[in-house]
Structure formats: structure tokens, C-alpha cells
Design an enzyme around this catalytic site. Structure first.
Site, PDB file in Angstrom:
ATOM      1  N   LYS A 154      -3.026   9.566   3.510  1.00 19.76           N
ATOM      2  CA  LYS A 154      -3.231  10.270   2.229  1.00 19.76           C
ATOM      3  C   LYS A 154      -4.618  10.916   2.185  1.00 19.76           C
ATOM      4  CE  LYS A 154      -0.297   6.946  -0.225  1.00 19.76           C
ATOM      5  NZ  LYS A 154       0.952   7.664  -0.508  1.00 19.76           N
ATOM      6  N   HIS A 193       1.443   0.744  -8.218  1.00 15.62           N
ATOM      7  CA  HIS A 193       2.438   0.990  -7.171  1.00 15.62           C
ATOM      8  C   HIS A 193       3.013  -0.370  -6.779  1.00 15.62           C
ATOM      9  CE1 HIS A 193       3.752   2.022  -3.040  1.00 15.62           C
ATOM     10  NE2 HIS A 193       3.693   3.293  -3.397  1.00 15.62           N
ATOM     11  N   CYS A 218       7.699   4.594  -6.561  1.00 11.31           N
ATOM     12  CA  CYS A 218       7.339   3.186  -6.273  1.00 11.31           C
ATOM     13  C   CYS A 218       6.555   2.583  -7.436  1.00 11.31           C
ATOM     14  CB  CYS A 218       6.542   3.055  -4.981  1.00 11.31           C
ATOM     15  SG  CYS A 218       7.460   3.564  -3.544  1.00 11.31           S
ATOM     16  N   GLN A 241      -4.975   6.673  -3.856  1.00  9.59           N
ATOM     17  CA  GLN A 241      -4.893   8.022  -4.434  1.00  9.59           C
ATOM     18  C   GLN A 241      -6.250   8.601  -4.825  1.00  9.59           C
ATOM     19  OE1 GLN A 241      -2.323   9.877  -4.386  1.00  9.59           O
ATOM     20  NE2 GLN A 241      -0.751   8.365  -3.897  1.00  9.59           N
ATOM     21  N   ASP A 286      -7.051  -0.537  -5.526  1.00  4.50           N
ATOM     22  CA  ASP A 286      -6.176   0.204  -4.630  1.00  4.50           C
ATOM     23  C   ASP A 286      -6.601   1.671  -4.707  1.00  4.50           C
ATOM     24  OD1 ASP A 286      -4.182   1.827  -3.657  1.00  4.50           O
ATOM     25  OD2 ASP A 286      -2.559   0.892  -4.793  1.00  4.50           O
TER      26      ASP A 286
HETATM   27  N1  PLP Z   1      -0.930   2.476  -3.757  1.00  4.74           N
HETATM   28  C1  PLP Z   1      -0.773   3.689  -4.272  1.00  4.74           C
HETATM   29  C2  PLP Z   1      -1.448   4.030  -5.561  1.00  4.74           C
HETATM   30  C3  PLP Z   1       0.000   4.634  -3.603  1.00  4.74           C
HETATM   31  O1  PLP Z   1       0.153   5.851  -4.100  1.00  4.74           O
HETATM   32  C4  PLP Z   1       0.609   4.270  -2.376  1.00  4.74           C
HETATM   33  C5  PLP Z   1       1.506   5.220  -1.681  1.00  4.74           C
HETATM   34  O2  PLP Z   1       2.066   6.115  -2.270  1.00  4.74           O
HETATM   35  C6  PLP Z   1       0.402   2.987  -1.881  1.00  4.74           C
HETATM   36  C7  PLP Z   1      -0.377   2.120  -2.593  1.00  4.74           C
HETATM   37  C8  PLP Z   1       0.998   2.563  -0.580  1.00  4.74           C
HETATM   38  O3  PLP Z   1       0.415   3.273   0.470  1.00  4.74           O
HETATM   39  P1  PLP Z   1       0.972   3.126   1.954  1.00  4.74           P
HETATM   40  O4  PLP Z   1       2.452   3.379   1.879  1.00  4.74           O
HETATM   41  O5  PLP Z   1       0.235   4.173   2.712  1.00  4.74           O
HETATM   42  O6  PLP Z   1       0.657   1.743   2.404  1.00  4.74           O
END
Ligand code: PLP
Length: 415
Positions: free
Chosen positions: A235, A132, A373, A212, A209
Site C-alpha cells: 500500500k 479492518h 473488510c 492506510q 494500524d
Molecule cells: N488495516 C487496514 C486499515 C487496511 O486497509 C488493510 C488492508 O486493506 C489491512 C489492515 C490489511 O493489510 P494487509 O492485507 O496488507 O495485511
């Protein structure tokens, strides 16, 4: 006397779980809502909504250092939430659980605090092509400031991290490997424990990270043997504006503060200031108290459901999705990871993803369309974006059927 057999384990009951989520009972565009945008954000159970509501109705006050009863109650609920989250991810100590505003903020915290103090010209940060943007851009910013380099780890045509390419890249220049646990764009479940083993053998740290993953199965940060783990409350059935950075204690202790202000200090003088202990060193300013309490309620909610059963249920939803997808002419699944979470990314021949998204919405079916993203990943597959259906504990086989009825109807309308 005949010994009693093992107690029957009730099958995971998604329809029962669904009733805990009030938003799901509504109609959208004249049809019962089918919510398949869980990778973007999950819905909230009554217990989370009630925890936030009762905090504001009964206990609202600023936390820590307050001498009055409301402040004491708010502090207790806030710190109890931290304890619940620590238990939820298997953190050895609550001091390793740092509240942030979400995954993005947590990764930026590490990039700025650890990155600026540790990275030098010639150092490398490896990120996979599956990442992401929030696990790419913070590293680019710190690289630009320090002279370090961000190097992508290739993914295969199946949408999996190429582990032999990772091995080739892992040399003494690499200081950190940053990978997601689950790809939000393709659903790939990455072998993060194995990646951590290889990275550590090469002397690099590992940031995972987990945005998900935490909602889909129990995650144990100690067992994964990573150095940092990040995730977002929204999430995970909790509110927006709250998330977590988990880190190894020795690393967090050695890192300089990221933001300065109230709460993160021990002593302030114009000559110099000293800083608070963990986790407060990284929690400058008034925190998102209601958010933390809501996230605490979310992980407590999950502690009360059969998580293995929920994971098996989501796997069955994906399995049925893949079967039905084979029957749709012109449907192309993007990525074929061997191990996938409940995320299905696809394209329909001759139809722009956003057109399909809108036609599904007209039938009450919420999916996400676009690059998710993950523009480098889209470029890797030579596509501008996908349609993404993402499942959660409250989705049912009926939802899967509705999705495919919706796809067939959209194809007829578009023909
Ligand atoms: N990393 C992953 C794999 C994501 O799917 C997301 C959001 O879709 C993020 C990071 C960013 O999360 P946040 O917008 O809650 O900070």
C-alpha cells in the site's frame, strides 16, 4: 543590492509523478486507465520494479551468515532497506523495525507474542468500530485463548471514533487500545496521538494500524507516541508480501518469539534454546529479501518527492470529489469525518455497489466495492457495503472528472 527572495517552491506535479508508474499508461476497456483502488493496493514506480529486478539478476542469495560475495551483497541491500524504513518512520533504531509479510502478519505477531504472554481473564482490548478485520480478528483469537475480552469503541454518525466513549471505557482492565491511523472504509484520520495520550494515562498500550496512512503523509512513530505501528509494503508503492511491525524496544525485547526456526535463535540444544536479539528474534526463516529491498526502494522514492505537496494535492482531489458528489442525485456519502485522507466511500440510490463498480470498470475506472473488510462498520451504518474511490500521489483532477462522468453515465444506463 536587492537580496534574493525565497526560492519558488514548485507546485506538486502529479502528472510528472504519474510517469514514474508504468502501469498507469495503459488503456483498460478501450479507455485510459483511471486507477482509484489505491487503498487496496498502490501501483509501483520504475525504481521499485528495477530494485527487485536487479536484486534477482545480480545479487540473489540468502542473507546473514553467508561468507560469499553474493550473500554479503544481498545482506547489505536487505539491511539498507531496513535502515531506509527506519528513517522513513522516524524509528530511533533499526532493531525496532521487524519485517513481516504485511499489516495482518504484524498485528498477529503482537497478538500472539504480546497477547498470549500478557493477557489474563478479565483483561480488555479496545478496538474501534472503524477497524479492518485484521485489527479485530487476531484480538478475538487471543481473547478466546486467554479469557480476555475485545470491546469495541463506538464511532459517531460522522464516522469518527467517539473519544468520550473511549474515555468511559478506559479503565484498569484495558491493556491495549488497537486503532487504525486512517480508516480504509471511510478515510477518517484518527487522532492517534491523542488516543495514545488517553490510553497511556489509563495504563494501556497502543497499537496503531498504519496500513492506510504511511502512503499519504510523513509518519513519525516517536512523535505519535504509540507502542506498536504496523503497515504493508504494497500500500506504500512497494511489493506485496512485505510489511513492518515497529515497536518500542523495551516491549519488543520483553516479548517472547512468535515463530520458531532458523535465524531467530542464538543457540539451539534439545535441553533448551536461546533467542537472537532484535529484530531477528521475530524473523524466523528465510525472509522476503526481494520484498524488503523493494520496500526500501519505495520509501527512498518517496524521500525524493515533495510529500507535503503530495498530501495537499490529495486533499484537493478529495475536495473536488466532495463538490462534484453534491451534484449527483441520489449519491450518499458514507461518513463525514472532519479530517479525511483521500478516500471517498458512497452509495448510489437504486444501484448495487458492485453494479456501479462494473459499469465504471467498463469505462476504464477502477474502484473497489463491498464491505472493505470492515463488516462491523458496515453494520454500524446499516449498509452491506459501499463503492470506494481512493486516491494516491499519481491521481489527477482529470481522474476525478472521469470518475464523475462515469457515475453519471452509469446512472443513465441504469435508469
Ligand atoms: N488495516 C487496514 C486499515 C487496511 O486497509 C488493510 C488492508 O486493506 C489491512 C489492515 C490489511 O493489510 P494487509 O492485507 O496488507 O495485511
Amino acid at each position: 543590492m536587492i537580496a534574493p527572495g525565497p526560492a519558488a517552491i514548485p507546485a506538486f506535479d502529479a502528472a510528472r509523478v504519474r510517469r514514474d508508474f508504468p502501469i498507469l499508461g495503459q488503456q483498460v476497456n478501450g479507455q485510459p486507465l483511471v486507477y482509484l483502488d489505491n487503498a487496496a493496493t498502490t501501483q509501483k514506480p520504475d525504481s521499485v520494479i528495477e530494485a527487485i529486478d536487479s536484486y534477482y539478476r545480480c545479487d540473489n542469495a540468502n542473507v546473514h551468515r553467508g561468507v560469499h560475495t553474493l550473500s554479503d551483497r544481498a545482506t547489505q541491500r536487505f539491511e539498507q532497506a531496513r535502515q531506509s524504513v527506519a528513517d522513513f518512520i522516524g524509528s530511533p533504531a533499526t532493531s525496532q523495525v521487524i519485517w513481516t509479510s504485511g499489516t495482518t502478519a504484524a498485528i498477529n505477531l503482537v497478538a500472539y507474542s504480546w497477547g498470549h504472554s500478557r493477557l489474563r481473564s478479565g483483561d480488555r482490548i479496545l478496538v474501534s468500530w472503524l477497524e479492518h478485520h485484521s485489527n479485530i480478528v487476531p484480538w478475538q483469537l487471543v481473547a478466546a485463548a486467554t479469557g480476555a475480552e475485545v470491546v469495541p469503541v463506538p464511532v459517531t454518525d460522522e464516522g469518527e471514533i467517539d473519544l468520550s466513549a473511549l474515555d468511559t471505557l478506559l479503565d484498569e482492565r484495558v491493556k491495549l487500545v488497537a486503532v487504525n491511523h486512517v480508516s480504509n472504509a471511510l478515510g477518517t484520520v484518527n487522532p492517534v496521538r491523542e488516543i495514545a495520550r488517553r490510553a497511556h494515562a489509563a495504563g494501556a498500550l497502543v497499537l496503531v494500524d498504519g496500513a492506510q496512512s504511511v502512503a499519504h503523509w510523513p509518519v513519525d512513530v516517536a512523535a505519535l507516541d504509540c507502542d506498536f505501528y504496523t503497515f504493508s509494503g504494497h500500500k506504500l508503492f512497494g511489493p506485496t508480501g512485505i510489511g513492518v511491525l515497529w515497536g518500542r524496544e523495551a516491549l519488543l525485547d520483553a516479548m517472547p518469539p512468535f515463530l520458531g526456526g532458523g535465524e531467530m535463535i542464538e543457540q539451539v540444544a534439545f535441553s533448551a534454546s536461546t533467542f537472537n536479539s532484535l529484530p531477528f528474534k521475530f524473523e524466523a526463516g528465510t525472509p522476503n529479501i526481494a520484498g524488503a529491498i523493494g520496500l526500501g526502494a519505495a520509501v527512498e522514492y518517496l524521500a525524493g518527492i515533495d510529500r507535503q505537496g503530495a498530501a495537499a494535492h490529495e486533499a484537493a482531489l478529495l475536495q473536488r470529489t466532495l463538490e462534484l458528489a453534491e451534484q449527483v442525485q441520489g449519491l450518499r456519502r458514507i461518513g463525514h469525518p472532519r479530517h479525511a485522507a483521500g478516500i471517498f466511500s458512497f452509495l448510489l440510490e437504486g444501484m448495487h455497489p458492485s453494479d456501479l463498480g462494473m459499469l465504471l470498470d467498463q469505462q476504464g475506472i477502477a474502484v473497489r466495492t463491498g464491505h472493505h473488510c470492515a463488516q462491523p462498520l458496515m453494520a454500524r451504518f446499516g449498509i452491506p457495503g459501499t463503492v470506494r474511490a481512493s486516491y494516491s500521489i499519481y491521481n489527477t483532477q482529470e481522474d476525478v472528472s472521469r470518475l464523475f462522468e462515469g457515475i453519471h453515465k452509469a446512472q443513465r444506463l441504469f435508469a
